[in-house]
Write an enzyme that holds these catalytic residues in place. Structure first.
Site, short mmCIF file in Angstrom:
data_model
loop_
_atom_site.label_atom_id
_atom_site.label_comp_id
_atom_site.label_asym_id
_atom_site.label_seq_id
_atom_site.Cartn_x
_atom_site.Cartn_y
_atom_site.Cartn_z
N CYS A 1 0.85 -1.19 0.00
CA CYS A 1 0.00 0.00 0.00
C CYS A 1 0.89 1.25 0.00
CB CYS A 1 -0.92 -0.03 1.22
SG CYS A 1 -2.15 1.25 1.17
N THR B 1 -26.08 2.43 10.70
CA THR B 1 -27.07 2.16 9.65
C THR B 1 -27.80 3.46 9.34
OG1 THR B 1 -29.01 0.89 9.01
CG2 THR B 1 -28.81 1.42 11.35
N TYR B 2 -28.23 3.55 8.10
CA TYR B 2 -29.08 4.68 7.68
C TYR B 2 -30.46 4.14 7.33
CZ TYR B 2 -24.40 6.57 7.40
OH TYR B 2 -23.12 6.93 7.71
N ASN B 3 -30.67 2.86 7.68
CA ASN B 3 -31.92 2.17 7.36
C ASN B 3 -32.28 2.35 5.89
OD1 ASN B 3 -32.48 1.20 10.02
ND2 ASN B 3 -32.87 3.33 10.56
N THR C 1 -31.52 -3.30 8.12
CA THR C 1 -30.43 -3.95 7.36
C THR C 1 -29.55 -4.85 8.23
OG1 THR C 1 -28.93 -2.08 7.67
CG2 THR C 1 -30.31 -2.01 5.73
N GLU D 1 -22.72 3.47 0.29
CA GLU D 1 -23.05 2.16 0.85
C GLU D 1 -21.91 1.17 0.62
OE1 GLU D 1 -27.04 2.23 -1.09
OE2 GLU D 1 -27.72 1.55 0.88
C1 LEU Z 1 -23.93 -1.77 4.05
C2 LEU Z 1 -25.30 -1.25 3.70
C3 LEU Z 1 -26.19 -2.31 3.21
C4 LEU Z 1 -25.90 -0.52 4.87
C5 LEU Z 1 -27.22 0.17 4.60
N1 LEU Z 1 -27.13 1.15 3.55
C6 LEU Z 1 -27.73 0.79 5.88
O1 LEU Z 1 -28.07 1.95 5.92
O2 LEU Z 1 -27.81 0.12 6.87
#
Ligand code: LEU
Length: 562
Positions: free
Chosen positions: A200, A456-458, A468, A533
């Site tokens: 790296c 998470t942003y659900n 999720t 994401e």
């Molecule tokens: C890694 C992703 C699937 C997470 C999803 N965007 C969330 O808000 O939980």
């Protein structure tokens, strides 16, 4: 002294347990409160007036630094020129950004040869404009800039997830800068040599600069042979932690800490070094996984002679908030690049349906659960793009460069070693041990694991209000599975149902052979998801990988102590 005290009380029963048991980590809300305030959190907690004042002081000091007229612009050295390029490209303070660009223009008019920056934006995989659109508000970048004194590509990409960035910077600050058993130059050097294992050069160059800034000896960067034997004695552990941590035994620990050793490590020093190495290996995964561009001052980040028309240089030399720095692009979703939008939409729908179905789970026997784990671990997932030789500045810091991850899928009948999470886990064992040796660090790491797992942003691609958890847990457990860690109570069939093959290829490459990551494997999975994401996947990857390596190293220390 500390070693004796530790050895006399080596069982885990009388030491604090991690406050967050594993089954809850994907469910709890991230607790972004910081137990051990460091520079970044102090900055964040400043009130408006204090922040404005800090900003003013910083702007003034940068302006003074940039006031080069006194010395004559024609005598700009390469280092200053590159610093100007960097500031003109990625400083969130518009005044500083414009001033730097103006100075570069003036210098060019007076005949100074200006370097051409070869890349646009922080990442080769994620369009610069997407980072601006999906990214955090200006505040977060400003705070990071104020705290670090610069804004690098790594920070700009991680800033897509500000809660994580906050606790990441706290941990890193504690690892490299705050009180601890190892001298500061040693800490930077260990990070450099760990990053070199994954070729790296981005991190090697970033932390080499840090190493020199804190007074490290330049000679050490010319090759491992110039370092003290005590540093060199870490090579085996570095190699195993990077590629096959399951092979670390108490013997390796004993060789480093036993009183007769030439260059003896105390246990506290050794744990500090172990965390630094694991941190750097995981960071290397992130750098490759997100396709980070070299910084302007890095090798490969700029060129002095180019066929580009000279005005193009200054068009590029503009802050990330100015339109001229935006890459041409049409959508913020990676899906748009391959024109298979409808397939992508279907994939998301199917995945969401599967996540719901998994909630009505069947019970399986222990044997079946183990078979399912082994099936995942041994599945043939090709990760075979081998790059050209790494630059010399990396190669000279690596011993046995061909040593790499051993693919379980090609081991045939021979049973690869497994670590049962029930026998040795971060929550019940690793945390407690580290809490005795490097207490602040155990808390910071614990908090970082928590934030990463609970983040998470659900959201799933174009869908909002989605739970999720199962998907994030499948990702985490798959990465641990690749490192031979098995959770008795987890059905690895879920990994198979939820992680499409392209995603597995990407995850396995980034987690186990990060230097083989390419834009095509990045683009091939989750074609309808946002770039942020995919960066989120990298955060899970980085933390799961870090925890896996730490667990093996800490288990070896526990075995050595008992
Ligand atoms: C890694 C992703 C699937 C997470 C999803 N965007 C969330 O808000 O939980």
């Amino acid at each position: 002294m500390e070693d004796t005290a530790l050895q006399s009380g080596s069982t885990n029963s009388d030491v604090p347990k991690c406050p967050h048991p594993q089954p809850d980590v994907f469910e709890s809300e991230p607790d972004v409160g910081v137990s051990n305030p460091t520079r970044f959190s102090r900055l964040c907690s400043r009130d408006q007036a204090e922040r404005a004042e800090a900003l003013e002081v910083l702007t003034q000091s940068v302006m003074t630094r940039l006031d080069l007229d006194r010395h004559g612009l024609a005598q700009l050295d390469v280092h200053t020129l590159l610093q100007l390029m960097r500031l003109s490209q990625s400083c969130p303070l518009p005044e500083v950004c414009e001033r730097a660009a103006e100075l570069l223009r003036t210098a060019q008019e007076r005949g100074v040869v200006i370097p051409h920056v070869l890349t646009t934006g922080p990442s080769a995989f994620i369009p610069a404009q997407t980072i601006l659109e999906e990214g955090p508000d200006h505040e977060v970048l400003m705070e990071a800039f104020l705290s670090l004194g610069r804004l690098d590509h790594f920070t700009m990409v991680i800033a897509l997830h500000p809660d994580y960035l906050n606790c990441f910077l706290n941990t890193q600050d504690a690892l490299l800068e705050l009180d601890g058993p190892l001298p500061r130059p040693w800490r930077y050097y260990i990070v450099v040599m760990a990053a070199a294992r994954h070729q790296c050069s981005y991190l090697v160059q970033q932390y080499s600069a840090g190493f020199l800034e804190v007074g490290g000896e330049e000679n050490w960067l010319r090759g491992l042979q110039h370092t003290p034997p005590k540093i060199r004695s870490l090579q085996t552990l570095n190699k195993l932690m990077a590629h096959r941590p399951w092979l670390i035994t108490q013997q390796h620990i004993q060789e480093l800490v036993c009183p007769g050793a030439d260059a003896r490590w105390s246990l506290a020093e050794l744990i500090h070094a172990i965390v630094l190495m694991a941190h750097s290996h995981s960071l290397s995964s992130f750098v490759w996984g997100c396709g980070l561009h070299p910084e302007p001052e890095h090798l490969g980040g700029h060129i002095f002679h180019s066929t580009l028309p000279s005005n193009q240089v200054l068009e590029n030399a503009c802050c990330p908030h100015c339109p001229s720095n935006h890459q041409p692009r049409s959508h913020s979703s990676p899906a748009s690049e391959d024109g298979k939008l409808e397939d992508g939409v279907m994939e998301v729908e199917v995945l969401m349906k599967r996540m719901v179905e998994l909630q009505r789970q069947e019970e399986w026997s222990q044997e079946e659960m183990i078979t399912r784990f082994e099936r995942e671990r041994r599945e043939v997932i090709p990760t075979a793009v081998v790059r050209g030789a790494p630059p010399d500045l990396v190669l000279r810091l690596v011993e046995d460069p061909d040593y790499s991850y051993e693919d379980f899928s090609v081991r045939g009948e021979q049973a690869p070693p497994t670590m049962r999470a029930q026998d040795y886990s971060w929550e019940d064992h690793g945390f407690s041990l580290m809490n005795r040796l490097l207490p602040d660090m155990s808390q910071l790491l614990e908090e970082k694991f928590q934030v990463a797992c609970a983040l998470t942003y659900n959201r799933m691609a174009m869908h909002e209000n989605v739970d999720t958890r199962t998907l994030r847990k499948a990702l985490w457990n798959y990465i641990h599975c690749l490192y031979g860690i098995r959770y008795d109570d987890y059905d690895y069939g879920e990994v198979n149902v939820l992680l499409e093959r392209e995603l597995k290829v990407y995850v396995k490459t980034v987690a186990c052979h990060p230097e083989q990551t390419t834009v095509s494997i990045y683009s091939a999975f989750w074609r309808h998801f946002r770039h942020s994401e995919k960066v989120h996947v990298n955060l899970l990857l980085m933390e799961a990988r870090l925890q896996a390596a730490l667990l093996y190293a800490l288990r070896a220390i526990t075995n050595y102590m008992t």
